[in-house]
Design a protein around this motif. Structure first.
Motif, PDB file in Angstrom:
ATOM      1  N   ALA A  69      -7.555  -5.715 -15.277  1.00 36.65           N
ATOM      2  CA  ALA A  69      -8.634  -6.117 -14.569  1.00 36.65           C
ATOM      3  C   ALA A  69      -9.355  -4.798 -13.761  1.00 36.65           C
ATOM      4  N   LEU A  70      -8.141  -3.949 -13.216  1.00 40.02           N
ATOM      5  CA  LEU A  70      -8.773  -2.766 -12.596  1.00 40.02           C
ATOM      6  C   LEU A  70      -9.360  -1.859 -13.446  1.00 40.02           C
ATOM      7  N   SER A  71      -8.886  -1.636 -14.788  1.00 45.84           N
ATOM      8  CA  SER A  71      -9.455  -1.095 -15.737  1.00 45.84           C
ATOM      9  C   SER A  71     -10.892  -1.346 -16.286  1.00 45.84           C
ATOM     10  N   ASN A  72     -11.172  -2.672 -16.049  1.00 44.76           N
ATOM     11  CA  ASN A  72     -12.382  -3.081 -16.195  1.00 44.76           C
ATOM     12  C   ASN A  72     -13.218  -2.739 -15.210  1.00 44.76           C
ATOM     13  N   ASP A  73     -12.840  -3.103 -13.780  1.00 46.05           N
ATOM     14  CA  ASP A  73     -13.450  -2.954 -12.523  1.00 46.05           C
ATOM     15  C   ASP A  73     -12.748  -2.279 -11.370  1.00 46.05           C
ATOM     16  N   PRO A  74     -12.628  -0.936 -11.202  1.00 48.26           N
ATOM     17  CA  PRO A  74     -11.707  -0.249 -10.189  1.00 48.26           C
ATOM     18  C   PRO A  74     -12.267  -0.559  -8.712  1.00 48.26           C
ATOM     19  N   LEU A  75     -12.972  -1.539  -8.394  1.00 47.71           N
ATOM     20  CA  LEU A  75     -13.007  -1.870  -7.163  1.00 47.71           C
ATOM     21  C   LEU A  75     -12.786  -3.446  -6.948  1.00 47.71           C
ATOM     22  N   THR A  76     -11.897  -3.826  -7.703  1.00 44.47           N
ATOM     23  CA  THR A  76     -11.342  -5.253  -7.611  1.00 44.47           C
ATOM     24  C   THR A  76     -10.383  -5.408  -6.411  1.00 44.47           C
ATOM     25  N   ILE A  77     -10.590  -5.653  -5.227  1.00 48.48           N
ATOM     26  CA  ILE A  77      -9.758  -5.473  -4.084  1.00 48.48           C
ATOM     27  C   ILE A  77      -8.767  -6.696  -4.238  1.00 48.48           C
ATOM     28  N   ALA A  78      -8.792  -7.803  -4.972  1.00 47.50           N
ATOM     29  CA  ALA A  78      -7.914  -8.973  -4.939  1.00 47.50           C
ATOM     30  C   ALA A  78      -6.842  -8.384  -5.945  1.00 47.50           C
ATOM     31  N   ALA A  79      -7.215  -7.731  -7.040  1.00 47.15           N
ATOM     32  CA  ALA A  79      -6.084  -7.174  -7.802  1.00 47.15           C
ATOM     33  C   ALA A  79      -5.225  -6.092  -7.142  1.00 47.15           C
ATOM     34  N   TYR A  80      -5.856  -5.206  -6.466  1.00 45.11           N
ATOM     35  CA  TYR A  80      -5.051  -4.045  -5.652  1.00 45.11           C
ATOM     36  C   TYR A  80      -4.149  -5.188  -4.837  1.00 45.11           C
ATOM     37  N   ASN A  81      -4.687  -5.969  -3.960  1.00 49.26           N
ATOM     38  CA  ASN A  81      -3.596  -6.829  -2.937  1.00 49.26           C
ATOM     39  C   ASN A  81      -2.818  -7.309  -3.642  1.00 49.26           C
ATOM     40  N   ARG A  82      -2.948  -7.910  -4.851  1.00 51.09           N
ATOM     41  CA  ARG A  82      -1.711  -8.827  -5.559  1.00 51.09           C
ATOM     42  C   ARG A  82      -0.820  -7.941  -6.142  1.00 51.09           C
ATOM     43  N   LEU A  83      -1.270  -6.614  -6.611  1.00 51.52           N
ATOM     44  CA  LEU A  83      -0.208  -5.681  -6.905  1.00 51.52           C
ATOM     45  C   LEU A  83       0.572  -5.187  -5.723  1.00 51.52           C
ATOM     46  N   MET A  84      -0.050  -5.060  -4.578  1.00 48.70           N
ATOM     47  CA  MET A  84       0.684  -4.483  -3.797  1.00 48.70           C
ATOM     48  C   MET A  84       1.888  -5.469  -3.469  1.00 48.70           C
ATOM     49  N   ILE A  85       1.380  -6.886  -3.367  1.00 48.43           N
ATOM     50  CA  ILE A  85       2.346  -7.916  -2.695  1.00 48.43           C
ATOM     51  C   ILE A  85       3.422  -7.940  -3.888  1.00 48.43           C
ATOM     52  N   ILE A  86       3.184  -7.713  -5.203  1.00 53.25           N
ATOM     53  CA  ILE A  86       4.230  -7.746  -6.107  1.00 53.25           C
ATOM     54  C   ILE A  86       5.065  -6.672  -6.039  1.00 53.25           C
ATOM     55  N   TYR A  87       4.501  -5.639  -5.683  1.00 55.90           N
ATOM     56  CA  TYR A  87       5.557  -4.507  -5.709  1.00 55.90           C
ATOM     57  C   TYR A  87       6.436  -4.586  -4.418  1.00 55.90           C
ATOM     58  N   ARG A  88       5.886  -4.906  -3.449  1.00 59.22           N
ATOM     59  CA  ARG A  88       6.244  -5.409  -2.137  1.00 59.22           C
ATOM     60  C   ARG A  88       7.584  -6.169  -2.226  1.00 59.22           C
ATOM     61  N   LYS A  89       7.396  -7.380  -3.022  1.00 60.82           N
ATOM     62  CA  LYS A  89       8.362  -8.358  -3.241  1.00 60.82           C
ATOM     63  C   LYS A  89       9.601  -7.518  -4.179  1.00 60.82           C
ATOM     64  N   GLN A  90       9.178  -6.757  -5.013  1.00 58.88           N
ATOM     65  CA  GLN A  90      10.075  -6.101  -5.908  1.00 58.88           C
ATOM     66  C   GLN A  90      10.943  -4.775  -5.150  1.00 58.88           C
ATOM     67  N   LYS A  91      10.437  -4.590  -3.935  1.00 61.42           N
ATOM     68  CA  LYS A  91      10.862  -3.532  -3.205  1.00 61.42           C
ATOM     69  C   LYS A  91      10.701  -2.270  -3.833  1.00 61.42           C
ATOM     70  N   ALA A  92       9.380  -2.238  -4.507  1.00 61.50           N
ATOM     71  CA  ALA A  92       9.230  -1.039  -5.598  1.00 61.50           C
ATOM     72  C   ALA A  92       8.087  -0.204  -4.508  1.00 61.50           C
ATOM     73  N   TYR A  93       8.685   0.427  -3.459  1.00 61.42           N
ATOM     74  CA  TYR A  93       7.602   0.906  -2.626  1.00 61.42           C
ATOM     75  C   TYR A  93       7.196   2.099  -3.235  1.00 61.42           C
TER      76      TYR A  93
END
Length: 133
Positions: free
Chosen positions: A33-57
């Motif tokens: 989704a980000l490669s299609n539209d690099p301004l997709t705030i929802a995709a950034y937010n969800r990725l941040m949450i996933i990485y946070r849950k995985q402790k992949a800081y």
């Protein structure tokens, strides 16, 4: 030939995968989704949450930096192209913005997008977590 998936559909698929705890698949869809539209705030937010849950800081920090850069670059390009296309109005607008304290003497905005502000706060937290064992 494969049919192109809509942007909205990509985000929906990613959320579905995420709800099924298929984080690898969700990450791939969000990145698509980000490669299609690099301004997709929802995709950034969800990725941040996933990485946070995985402790992949480190990965979360990369996403935060990528998101901030994308939004800031877009804002700068949009502003510059508008100013170029509307020189007379831009000159008047800039003088007014300067008198209202919205831009500094160099023409840089004194406030920023609330999304960027939130991501910068999150970045500080991530950096702090990366430093503590």
């Amino acid at each position: 030939m494969a049919e192109k998936v809509s942007h909205k559909s990509l985000l929906e698929q990613a959320r579905q995968l995420e709800s099924e705890d298929d984080f690898t698949g969700a990450i791939a869809k969000y990145n698509e989704a980000l490669s299609n539209d690099p301004l997709t705030i929802a995709a950034y937010n969800r990725l941040m949450i996933i990485y946070r849950k995985q402790k992949a800081y480190k990965k979360e920090l990369e996403i935060i930096n990528k998101g901030i850069k994308s939004l800031e670059d877009h804002a700068h390009q949009t502003r510059a192209s508008w100013m170029k296309a509307h020189r007379k109005a831009a000159k008047l607008s800039q003088a007014l913005a300067k008198s209202l304290g919205q831009i500094d003497a160099k023409g840089k905005m004194t406030s920023e997008d609330p999304v960027i502000t939130g991501w910068k706060r999150r970045k500080a937290i991530v950096l702090k977590r990366m430093k503590t064992p």
